[in-house]
Scaffold this active site. Structure first.
Site, PDB file in Angstrom:
ATOM      1  N   GLY A  50      47.397  28.552 -13.088  1.00 57.62           N
ATOM      2  CA  GLY A  50      46.087  29.126 -13.361  1.00 57.62           C
ATOM      3  C   GLY A  50      45.877  30.583 -13.011  1.00 57.62           C
ATOM      4  N   SER A 103      42.183  36.752 -10.063  1.00 57.48           N
ATOM      5  CA  SER A 103      42.107  35.290 -10.040  1.00 57.48           C
ATOM      6  C   SER A 103      42.110  34.734  -8.621  1.00 57.48           C
ATOM      7  CB  SER A 103      43.289  34.683 -10.800  1.00 57.48           C
ATOM      8  OG  SER A 103      43.300  35.043 -12.156  1.00 57.48           O
ATOM      9  N   ASP A 111      50.591  25.932 -21.142  1.00 56.90           N
ATOM     10  CA  ASP A 111      49.287  25.539 -21.657  1.00 56.90           C
ATOM     11  C   ASP A 111      49.167  24.060 -21.304  1.00 56.90           C
ATOM     12  OD1 ASP A 111      47.218  24.504 -23.171  1.00 56.90           O
ATOM     13  OD2 ASP A 111      47.721  25.595 -24.992  1.00 56.90           O
ATOM     14  N   VAL A 112      48.209  23.689 -20.458  1.00 61.39           N
ATOM     15  CA  VAL A 112      48.166  22.322 -19.938  1.00 61.39           C
ATOM     16  C   VAL A 112      47.883  21.283 -21.019  1.00 61.39           C
ATOM     17  CG1 VAL A 112      47.532  23.053 -17.605  1.00 61.39           C
ATOM     18  CG2 VAL A 112      45.719  22.495 -19.275  1.00 61.39           C
ATOM     19  N   VAL A 168      42.889  25.826 -12.979  1.00 62.51           N
ATOM     20  CA  VAL A 168      42.749  25.909 -14.436  1.00 62.51           C
ATOM     21  C   VAL A 168      41.369  25.399 -14.818  1.00 62.51           C
ATOM     22  CG1 VAL A 168      43.689  25.170 -16.657  1.00 62.51           C
ATOM     23  CG2 VAL A 168      45.220  25.488 -14.697  1.00 62.51           C
ATOM     24  N   TYR A 189      25.216  27.154 -14.803  1.00 64.88           N
ATOM     25  CA  TYR A 189      26.522  26.505 -14.650  1.00 64.88           C
ATOM     26  C   TYR A 189      26.679  25.365 -15.656  1.00 64.88           C
ATOM     27  CZ  TYR A 189      30.795  25.487 -12.035  1.00 64.88           C
ATOM     28  OH  TYR A 189      32.107  25.314 -11.664  1.00 64.88           O
ATOM     29  N   LYS A 248      33.042  19.631 -12.769  1.00 62.75           N
ATOM     30  CA  LYS A 248      33.531  19.877 -11.412  1.00 62.75           C
ATOM     31  C   LYS A 248      33.194  18.704 -10.473  1.00 62.75           C
ATOM     32  CE  LYS A 248      35.509  23.983 -11.575  1.00 62.75           C
ATOM     33  NZ  LYS A 248      36.942  24.168 -11.271  1.00 62.75           N
ATOM     34  N   ILE A 257      32.723  34.550  -7.150  1.00 64.10           N
ATOM     35  CA  ILE A 257      33.650  35.681  -7.151  1.00 64.10           C
ATOM     36  C   ILE A 257      33.842  36.106  -8.596  1.00 64.10           C
ATOM     37  CG2 ILE A 257      36.008  36.434  -6.613  1.00 64.10           C
ATOM     38  CD1 ILE A 257      36.086  34.340  -4.405  1.00 64.10           C
ATOM     39  N   GLU A 258      33.882  37.384  -8.845  1.00 63.68           N
ATOM     40  CA  GLU A 258      33.952  37.893 -10.212  1.00 63.68           C
ATOM     41  C   GLU A 258      35.367  37.740 -10.782  1.00 63.68           C
ATOM     42  OE1 GLU A 258      32.026  41.576 -12.763  1.00 63.68           O
ATOM     43  OE2 GLU A 258      32.247  41.740 -10.604  1.00 63.68           O
TER      44      GLU A 258
END
Length: 254
Positions: free
Chosen positions: A13, A19, A64-65, A92, A155, A162, A191-192
């Site tokens: 990821g 990241s 690619d998962v 991911v 969200y 999640k 976090i950006e």
């Protein structure tokens, strides 16, 4: 001796140097771990390849998962070169923009299933692939967010996705405990990152988090990496099934 000296782990990821997974990779590397990294596709590779070089990753492959062939190739390379691993980090996440930006009650079945498959079920698939490689036990980490437990403006559909991820962490912690494999999640503050940029009003969310959190500041990818390194270390050998917040205390206020 460094805390992770002699340990081997995989990271799924990393998109770029902003990241969360990159913050973790740096911490793992700095503490002595050897890493295997993936990149999403040819477009992403130029952003991730320099990072793989920085952490001297001996295994760096596309994944690619949703692509079973790439999945099989990645884990076959791990087994062939290393034979076993000590930890794995899943970072991911994906949701179709048209579904993410709308109400949960309006999201399409296809969009919801795609978000669930990539953001949650791929974590389960990763754990299944890692289990036979963790011959001496190990640690598996996921990345979550406070929106899994409380309603966070904008969200939207990622909240239930999640939530499913966090429930999966608890269930798999129980199932894999007999094999001495620990399963936890990190719930970072806003976090950006590239993923976060897809949320509407994210700048406002960060401002609110910094204002309301007890420490009155924002979390960084390095903060998250430090906690991730602890959780995969032997010092955390009795910690499993937990959602570890790294959000300057925002979760107790929000």
């Amino acid at each position: 001796m460094l805390p992770l000296q002699g340990k081997k782990g995989i990271i799924l990821g990393i998109a770029n140097d902003q990241s969360l997974a990159w913050g973790c990779a740096k911490a793992f590397h700095d503490q002595g771990a050897e890493l295997a990294l993936s990149y999403f596709n040819g477009k992403a590779k130029p952003h991730v390849a320099p990072l793989a070089e920085k952490v001297e990753a001996p295994i760096f492959l596309p994944l690619d998962v949703t692509d079973q062939e790439q999945w099989d190739t990645f884990f076959a390379a791990i087994e062939q070169q290393w034979g076993e691993i000590d930890f794995a980090l899943h970072s991911v996440v994906f949701a179709p923009k048209e579904d993410l930006h709308g109400r949960v009650v309006d999201c399409s079945s296809q969009g919801f299933l795609q978000a669930m498959d990539i953001s949650c079920h791929s974590f389960i698939r990763m754990a299944k692939a890692c289990e036979p490689l963790m011959t001496r036990g190990g640690s598996i980490l996921a990345m979550s967010y406070y929106g899994a437990q409380r309603v966070i403006e904008n969200y939207n559909m990622m909240g239930p996705v999640k939530s499913a991820l966090e429930a999966s962490v608890r269930q798999m912690a129980d199932e894999l405990g007999e094999s001495h494999i620990r399963v936890n999640a990190l719930s970072a503050g806003p976090i950006e990152t590239r993923a976060a940029s897809g949320l509407s009003g994210f700048d406002k969310l960060m401002e609110q988090a910094a204002a309301k959190a007890p420490l009155h500041q924002l979390t960084t990818i390095d903060d998250v990496g430090a906690v991730a390194a602890f959780l995969v270390s032997d010092a955390a050998r009795h910690i499993t099934g937990q959602i570890q917040f790294v959000d300057c205390g925002y979760n107790i206020i929000g």
